[in-house]
Design a protein around this motif. Sequence first.
Motif, mmCIF file in Angstrom:
data_model
loop_
_atom_site.group_PDB
_atom_site.id
_atom_site.type_symbol
_atom_site.label_atom_id
_atom_site.label_comp_id
_atom_site.label_asym_id
_atom_site.label_seq_id
_atom_site.Cartn_x
_atom_site.Cartn_y
_atom_site.Cartn_z
ATOM 1 N N UNK A 30 0.834 -1.198 0.000
ATOM 2 C CA UNK A 30 0.000 0.000 0.000
ATOM 3 C C UNK A 30 0.871 1.252 0.000
ATOM 4 N N UNK A 31 0.427 2.281 -0.692
ATOM 5 C CA UNK A 31 1.206 3.510 -0.806
ATOM 6 C C UNK A 31 0.656 4.588 0.108
ATOM 7 N N UNK A 32 1.534 5.454 0.558
ATOM 8 C CA UNK A 32 1.094 6.603 1.348
ATOM 9 C C UNK A 32 0.148 7.466 0.517
ATOM 10 N N UNK A 33 0.415 7.579 -0.772
ATOM 11 C CA UNK A 33 -0.474 8.348 -1.656
ATOM 12 C C UNK A 33 -1.906 7.816 -1.602
ATOM 13 N N UNK A 34 -2.072 6.509 -1.711
ATOM 14 C CA UNK A 34 -3.421 5.941 -1.729
ATOM 15 C C UNK A 34 -4.102 6.102 -0.370
ATOM 16 N N UNK A 35 -3.339 5.946 0.704
ATOM 17 C CA UNK A 35 -3.922 6.115 2.036
ATOM 18 C C UNK A 35 -4.334 7.559 2.276
ATOM 19 N N UNK A 36 -3.598 8.500 1.675
ATOM 20 C CA UNK A 36 -3.887 9.915 1.878
ATOM 21 C C UNK A 36 -5.259 10.303 1.374
ATOM 22 N N UNK A 37 -5.784 9.552 0.413
ATOM 23 C CA UNK A 37 -7.135 9.855 -0.071
ATOM 24 C C UNK A 37 -8.167 9.680 1.042
#
Length: 333
Positions: free
Chosen positions: A159-166
């Motif tokens: 999992x990416x920090x970018x995807x979690x940031x959403x």
Amino acid sequence: MPLVPPSFTSLIQDRPADELLSALPDRAGLPAAIDGAAWLRALPGLVESLLHDWRLSIDGTSRHGECALVVPVRRQTGDPAALKVTWPHAEARDEHLALRAWDGRGAVRLLAAEPVSCALLLERLDADRCLRAEPLLEACEVIGSLMRDLDRPALPRVDTVDSMARRWVGQLSAMTPLVPRRLTEQAAATLPGLLADAPAARLVHEDLHDLNVLAPLEDDHSRSDASDVDRPGGSPPRGWVAIDPKPVSGEWAYAVAPIVWNRADEAARASNLRTHARLRADIVTEAAGLDEDRVRAWTFVRLVLNAVRAADHAPASDDFRSRMIALAKAFTD
């Protein structure tokens, strides 16, 4: 002593099935989401099956954390190991991938994995010697050094920090009177810039703090695990070792926050919380070779997110929420 301690049962039994795990798009090779009570009923049989399949014998009293049962075992060779069986949840799905990538360098060695069962066979570390027992500032230096040891390119599936940031954007925008609005607004304004200017993604242990760092067994240097084969002279004696990774694809500056919010008793005794909290972050930053501004910004955002999430569980989490708010204020200018 029972295989499953009552204290672990009380932690798990009322948990609903993890929605995030159920929502993952690629289900191949992943465990099924299951509620805590049903998982606990199946756990003894699962452990028995794993003991048989991996030719293990129980070698001591079980321990546990928040989500996993850890059973000390012996392999058929007589070598000590640890069988870890985790309640299925999204944060645990890629632990085996990260441990395989780290290959014992800075992290616990992975000996075998059964991802569908959320089961890992790990080298046995000294569970009675964790980094929490060391002086705080020395612990911060160790955390920073481990970040250097663990540094690897990001893995494709993690999992990416970018995807979690959403998800975080929505959490920060849902105003709550229990968290100061200026903090949530500042965190929401800070997050896009951090994402836009992020360096190349690395494989990051996002929960690296002193309770997740153990010492190796005293005879660790005399062992010859498969991971040591073909290394000239074998592996040298190891120092502190990271455990329980929650791997993400991101930057290490994002991962400093847990050592700031842990050891609450020492923060409570600080005469100046701002100086105390920032010193923790600064020591990790220097030891890991990170950018100070990005570390402070990410630490602030994660502290505010913790406070917002805790607001959903008030009043039970009021003390934790108040502590997160106080620490977040320490990282504002």
